[in-house]
Design an enzyme around this catalytic site. Structure first.
Site, PDB file in Angstrom:
ATOM      1  N   ASP A 106      38.196  52.906  47.003  1.00  0.00           N
ATOM      2  CA  ASP A 106      39.168  51.985  47.614  1.00  0.00           C
ATOM      3  C   ASP A 106      39.767  52.480  48.937  1.00  0.00           C
ATOM      4  O   ASP A 106      40.148  53.654  49.036  1.00  0.00           O
ATOM      5  CB  ASP A 106      40.376  51.787  46.688  1.00  0.00           C
ATOM      6  CG  ASP A 106      40.009  51.550  45.253  1.00  0.00           C
ATOM      7  OD1 ASP A 106      38.832  51.398  44.951  1.00  0.00           O
ATOM      8  OD2 ASP A 106      40.940  51.548  44.432  1.00  0.00           O
ATOM      9  N   PHE A 165      45.286  58.536  42.585  1.00  0.00           N
ATOM     10  CA  PHE A 165      44.687  57.197  42.590  1.00  0.00           C
ATOM     11  C   PHE A 165      45.274  56.322  43.710  1.00  0.00           C
ATOM     12  O   PHE A 165      46.138  56.735  44.471  1.00  0.00           O
ATOM     13  CB  PHE A 165      44.869  56.554  41.208  1.00  0.00           C
ATOM     14  CG  PHE A 165      43.731  56.859  40.251  1.00  0.00           C
ATOM     15  CD1 PHE A 165      42.824  57.875  40.505  1.00  0.00           C
ATOM     16  CD2 PHE A 165      43.563  56.115  39.078  1.00  0.00           C
ATOM     17  CE1 PHE A 165      41.766  58.145  39.632  1.00  0.00           C
ATOM     18  CE2 PHE A 165      42.521  56.368  38.202  1.00  0.00           C
ATOM     19  CZ  PHE A 165      41.624  57.377  38.461  1.00  0.00           C
TER      20      PHE A 165
HETATM   21  C1  FRU Z   1      39.759  50.465  41.870  1.00  0.00           C
HETATM   22  C2  FRU Z   1      40.323  51.673  41.148  1.00  0.00           C
HETATM   23  C3  FRU Z   1      41.844  51.665  41.165  1.00  0.00           C
HETATM   24  C4  FRU Z   1      42.170  53.122  40.995  1.00  0.00           C
HETATM   25  C5  FRU Z   1      41.090  53.770  41.827  1.00  0.00           C
HETATM   26  C6  FRU Z   1      40.652  55.122  41.335  1.00  0.00           C
HETATM   27  O1  FRU Z   1      38.486  50.692  42.335  1.00  0.00           O
HETATM   28  O2  FRU Z   1      39.851  51.728  39.832  1.00  0.00           O
HETATM   29  O3  FRU Z   1      42.429  50.832  40.188  1.00  0.00           O
HETATM   30  O4  FRU Z   1      43.437  53.446  41.451  1.00  0.00           O
HETATM   31  O5  FRU Z   1      39.991  52.882  41.803  1.00  0.00           O
HETATM   32  O6  FRU Z   1      39.768  55.708  42.230  1.00  0.00           O
END
Ligand code: FRU
Length: 543
Positions: A106, A165
């Site tokens: 992300d 995250f």
């Molecule tokens: C979306 C996700 C988010 C999380 C992140 C972890 O792709 O699953 O919900 O914070 O990726 O890398």
């Protein structure tokens, strides 16, 4: 109780790979078990996890734990040093953001702050796998050329030991604040603990983690509660989180704060969407032309198309926000109809444009040809979003024209040409019944087929080197007499803007380097600009 004797007992800070402090236990994951001294009575070592546990350990002063986190981060940063040098690869994009090595997912913390654009992303440097996520950091003055910055956050602390995250940024005067989810896994069964955390920077480059600002889960919500987005509403701040209710329905959790530090749970929103996926990830909220919109990634919704088997969706809904901070959603629609678009973030430019970038990749798919060179996934290009006559429009940001090189005007009639590049900006209008093939080589091509009977556009990557995922995407364009296309291609991706941006299809496309042909079954004029490479983000790191 001081941490020092425990740190010494397990062989010093350099030997600690992770620290965890669940329910009065202090747990260190160690790099080398033979360095453990074992002088503290009652400690237990778990071989499988390489973790030593000290029991009856009251949570120590957080300042001391934060300092330990800094010590662990130092080591993690040193380990990542070798992974910030990009590997050469025929699939490496010329102007998209891609990870030097490892796995990108992300976009995070996308913001304009103190005269510069900041863009972060989820990154696992050490292999093409979804493991302990770091944040990577890029800055830009022009939204086209990005400069790599020091790694802002590693999974070094008791509250984010298994992943820093996703989250957003807040420009708070001189301070740049990063709100994110700390992901922690406990014991062999990997119990998930999530907290919402903050890190702060005075100079926009060095970030100091402050720890969790939300420690407990909202009532009736599972530990799948993450990806904070902060927005100002009247005199207070709202935090939107993607959440999973205990009955496995995706929802938005809303918190409120007066000072960005102390947060109170307000409510779960989204019941009007009913049964709409088991989890909603990565919320965003903003206004376009006086229409409030919420972006969210619901997981586990069936698609109407037989070709679409992926549970991860992305979309945008109209939203109403009450004075109390209640959000009501309606008219959800997809943001992108291609193979690869997920977890986007938006940002307001200095001159007031709403710009979006997404992850050009999907969860569960981490084996594509670039993996052979040690990296995977990229971010989509930046698109400007508008809301015109009740319709959402997305088009490439105008700054993209700064990369234009040579212009070619092609007139194709059941014929083709060799563009000798896979980086271009192409505009054309096609009749129903036409098929445009891009990235064409001896045995490979990407097909954009306009089926006249069903008035459906098919994007078909079955003749490419893609290793996982669906092969065909379809988009019904029943009302279109012709189909206007603007296609931006970059080495191993295409982004197709349809009918002046009413629809977009983003996809990675892997074909051999020499596959630079273009063929049209049908007749049309094509206006093509080659696109030059953006400045290398790693310029100061490269020989
Ligand atoms: C979306 C996700 C988010 C999380 C992140 C972890 O792709 O699953 O919900 O914070 O990726 O890398």
């Amino acid at each position: 109780m001081s941490l020092t004797p425990f740190i010494e007992d397990c062989g010093g800070v350099e030997n600690i790979a992770r620290v965890l402090v669940p329910d009065e236990r202090l747990i260190f994951e160690v790099r080398n078990p033979t360095l453990i001294q074992g002088n503290i009575e009652g400690s237990q070592f778990n071989d499988t996890l390489s973790q030593i546990t000290y029991r009856s350990f009251p949570t120590p002063a957080s300042e001391e734990l934060l300092n330990l986190g800094k010590g662990i981060a130092k080591y993690q940063l040193a380990m990542a040093e070798d992974f910030i040098l990009p590997v050469d690869c025929d699939y490496r994009p010329l102007w998209h953001v891609s990870p030097p090595k490892g796995l990108l997912n992300d976009p995070n913390g996308f913001i304009y702050h103190n005269g510069e654009y900041h863009l972060f992303y989820q990154w696992y440097p050490f292999s093409c796998a979804h493991k302990d996520k770091h944040w990577a950091h890029l800055t830009s003055k022009d939204l086209v050329n990005w400069q790599w910055q020091p790694i802002p956050m590693t999974p070094s602390d008791w509250f984010d030991s298994h992943g820093v995250f996703s989250g957003h940024a807040v420009s708070n005067g001189e301070e740049l604040m990063l709100f994110y989810t700390g992901n922690v896994r406990i014991d062999e069964q990997r119990d998930r603990h999530t907290t919402q955390c903050v890190a702060v920077s005075k100079d926009g480059i060095q970030f100091e983690k402050k720890g969790p600002v939300i420690f407990d889960l909202p009532p009736k919500v599972t530990p799948h509660c993450r990806d904070p987005k902060i927005v100002k509403h009247n005199d207070e701040w709202l935090m939107l989180l993607g959440a999973q209710r205990e009955d496995l329905k995706g929802r938005l959790a809303i918190y409120k704060s007066d000072d960005l530090v102390s947060w109170t749970f307000h409510k779960l929103c989204g019941d009007e969407m009913g049964d709409f996926g088991y989890m909603w990830e990565c919320p965003d909220m903003f206004e376009l032309n006086e229409q409030l919109l919420v972006v969210v990634g619901p997981q586990g919704i069936e698609s109407d198309s037989q070709h679409h088997t992926i549970p991860h969706h992305n979309g945008i809904a109209k939203a109403v926000l009450s004075d109390d901070g209640d959000i009501t959603l309606s008219e959800f629609r997809n943001l992108d109809h291609g193979f690869d678009f997920y977890a986007p973030q938006t940002m307001l430019t200095a001159d007031g444009r709403r710009v979006i970038s997404g992850w050009m990749g999907l969860p569960d798919e981490d084996d594509h040809p670039s993996v052979d060179s040690g990296w995977i996934h990229q971010l989509t290009m930046l698109r400007e979003m508008k809301f015109v006559d009740g319709k959402l429009i997305q088009m490439p940001i105008e700054e993209m024209t700064s990369l234009r090189g040579e212009q070619h005007k092609l007139s194709l009639n059941n014929s083709g040409a060799d563009l000798q590049t896979k980086s271009f900006d192409l505009t054309t209008t096609l009749e129903w019944g036409s098929t445009l093939s891009l990235f064409k080589g001896e045995a490979h091509q990407l097909d954009i087929r306009l089926d006249s009977e069903s008035r459906t556009l098919f994007l078909d990557r079955s003749k490419t080197e893609v290793r996982q995922g669906d092969k065909v995407r379809e988009l019904a364009l029943t009302d279109s007499e012709q189909v206007e296309l603007r296609i931006l291609a970059d080495t191993s991706s295409v982004e197709i803007f349809i009918n002046q941006g009413e629809f977009v299809m983003s996809s990675r496309v892997f074909t051999p380097k020499q596959a630079t042909g273009i063929v049209l079954e049908g007749q049309a004029q094509l206006d093509i600009w080659t696109l030059n490479a953006a400045d290398k983000p790693f310029a100061d790191k490269m020989a």
